[in-house]
Design an enzyme around this catalytic site. Structure first.
Site, short mmCIF file in Angstrom:
data_model
loop_
_atom_site.label_atom_id
_atom_site.label_comp_id
_atom_site.label_asym_id
_atom_site.label_seq_id
_atom_site.Cartn_x
_atom_site.Cartn_y
_atom_site.Cartn_z
CG HIS A 122 123.33 55.86 93.66
ND1 HIS A 122 124.33 55.35 94.45
CD2 HIS A 122 123.45 55.24 92.47
CE1 HIS A 122 125.03 54.46 93.77
NE2 HIS A 122 124.51 54.37 92.55
CG ASP A 199 124.65 62.08 94.01
OD1 ASP A 199 125.43 62.24 93.05
OD2 ASP A 199 124.14 60.99 94.29
CD GLN A 202 123.58 59.28 86.57
OE1 GLN A 202 123.65 59.63 85.39
NE2 GLN A 202 124.15 58.16 87.00
CE LYS A 225 127.97 57.44 87.78
NZ LYS A 225 127.32 56.16 87.68
CB CYS A 363 122.75 51.76 93.37
SG CYS A 363 124.05 50.60 92.98
N1 PMP Z 1 124.76 58.99 92.85
C1 PMP Z 1 124.14 58.78 91.69
C2 PMP Z 1 122.88 59.54 91.41
C3 PMP Z 1 124.67 57.88 90.77
O1 PMP Z 1 124.04 57.66 89.61
C4 PMP Z 1 125.87 57.19 91.08
C5 PMP Z 1 126.47 56.19 90.11
N2 PMP Z 1 125.57 55.27 89.59
C6 PMP Z 1 126.47 57.45 92.30
C7 PMP Z 1 125.90 58.36 93.16
C8 PMP Z 1 127.75 56.76 92.71
O2 PMP Z 1 128.78 57.10 91.85
P1 PMP Z 1 130.17 56.29 91.88
O3 PMP Z 1 129.79 54.84 91.78
O4 PMP Z 1 130.90 56.79 90.69
O5 PMP Z 1 130.83 56.61 93.17
#
Ligand code: PMP
Length: 404
Positions: A122, A199, A202, A225, A363
């Site tokens: 991401h 990270d 997910q 999440k 993203c």
């Molecule tokens: N890493 C991953 C794998 C994600 O799916 C996300 C959220 N889509 C993020 C980081 C970023 O999370 P946040 O927008 O809650 O900071």
């Protein structure tokens, strides 16, 4: 038996109709819906206990502080961290990773050093490291992945050298659904004395996390999440690492003493929590984690795997649909494209049937570039989704495909 109806009844938003159809919410990887107990916790905080934490001797401030610190303890048990002082509240994964990239980078990264991430990250586990590498003239190296969405672990082995200072990796890919072989990566990195940041954006909601048995060095997740509000998240780090890192932001709460000439910083975790934190969000996160624990992550994981398997099978039966990412071990999300149809059009038509899916790059633009596609459609599951919803989605998609 999985108490699906009891669970669904806890989430008031699910009861509504969208375009005169029952809402089918399949956008859980972007954010999850909130159970009544979490909504109540927020309302209750503002109705009965609201006061700024840590800086007041009056009753409300003490109550508010207690709720905040109880939430920290709840996070500690949820991820089996050795100490609650290792739990730093942040806005979410993005802030957690920016904090780490800045603080770790400030202390440990010098010109010519190397950091490893995967090519499926991401943007929030990519851009902060790119920024750090630019700032320090360091090099970012990438674990590649195969067409099926699995990491190339043989190449991963070759990326380590004496300049490697950190490896940061998604536990589960948000666009491919791949569950990465975390333990193998962590053991490999540690064999080269390289710390690992995970990270967990997910994975936290889909599978039980035990940071001690994983033996990772840092773990980041976002409350929203896992059925908690937005604007609250966590960076966990091993105490010996966190103690080495300089504070990310200066301000109230992170200091021990301040004079015009000099500041002594507070101890963990407060050193990393400058300013008024999202204490109401932290309390609600604690309540959300308690709720998830009351159902049990093992049961949730089993239920979501059934949804994932059923959806995968149904999608594979439609000739014009191609799943992007076919790793052997997946969780939570399925990306797909439809021959001759733009994912945004597919998403818009499904929305007219009450089905909420996400379309876009998620993203993860480098992942789109790897497959030479612009965007995908993505369905992603939460603990309240049902097999009936999966089948309704697949039946509807089949009709949509015929339209194109
Ligand atoms: N890493 C991953 C794998 C994600 O799916 C996300 C959220 N889509 C993020 C980081 C970023 O999370 P946040 O927008 O809650 O900071």
């Amino acid at each position: 038996m999985y108490p699906i109806q009891t669970i669904r009844n806890q989430f008031p938003i699910l009861a509504q109709r969208v375009h005169n159809n029952p809402l089918v919410y399949f956008d859980n990887a972007a954010t999850t819906q909130k159970p009544q107990c979490v909504i109540d916790a927020i309302v209750d905080s503002y109705t009965r206990t609201n006061a700024n934490i840590h800086r007041g001797i009056h009753t409300l401030s003490q109550r508010s502080t207690d709720l905040y610190e109880q939430a920290r303890a709840r996070v500690q048990t949820f991820i089996n961290a050795p100490h609650s002082r290792e739990i730093i509240f942040t806005k979410g994964v993005t802030e957690s990773l920016n904090l780490l990239a800045w603080s770790f980078g400030e202390k440990f990264i010098y010109e010519g050093d190397e950091i490893i991430v995967s090519a499926m990250e991401h943007h929030s586990n990519l851009v902060p490291w790119q920024m750090l590498c630019e700032r320090k003239r360091a090099t970012l190296r990438f674990i590649p992945f195969f067409k099926n969405g699995e990491l190339d672990m043989e190449t991963c082995k070759t990326l380590f050298n004496e300049r490697t200072k950190l490896l940061s990796i998604a536990h589960v890919s948000n666009s491919l659904g791949t569950v990465n072989p975390l333990k193998e990566i962590i053991d490999m990195a540690h064999a080269h004395n390289v710390p690992v940041c995970v990270d967990g954006a997910q994975s936290i909601q889909h599978t039980a996390i035990d940071v001690q048995s994983l033996d990772c060095d840092f773990f980041a997740f976002s409350g929203h999440k896992i059925y908690a509000p937005t604007g609250i998240g966590v960076l966990w780090g091993k105490e010996q690492w966190l103690n080495e890192l300089p504070p990310y932001q200066g301000g109230g709460g992170m200091i021990k003493t301040v004079s015009l000439a000099h500041t002594e910083y507070n101890e963990l975790p407060f050193r990393f929590e400058a300013g008024t934190t999202n204490y109401v969000g932290a309390h609600a996160l604690g309540v959300a984690l308690e709720y998830v624990q009351s159902i049990g992550l093992a049961k949730i994981e089993q239920h979501e795997n059934e949804l994932l398997n059923c959806a995968t099978q149904r999608l594979q039966e439609i000739d014009a649909v191609h799943i992007i990412g076919n790793a052997r071990h997946k969780a939570g999300a399925i990306s797909f494209i439809v021959d001759g149809a733009h994912p945004a059009d597919v998403g818009m038509i499904l929305d007219k049937k009450g089905i909420a899916i996400r379309t876009g790059t998620h993203c993860t633009e480098p992942v789109m570039q790897f497959y030479n596609i612009s965007t995908t459609a993505r369905i992603s599951f939460g603990m309240y989704n049902t097999l009936d919803e999966v089948n309704f989605f697949a039946d509807t998609l089949q009709k949509v495909v015929k339209m194109f």
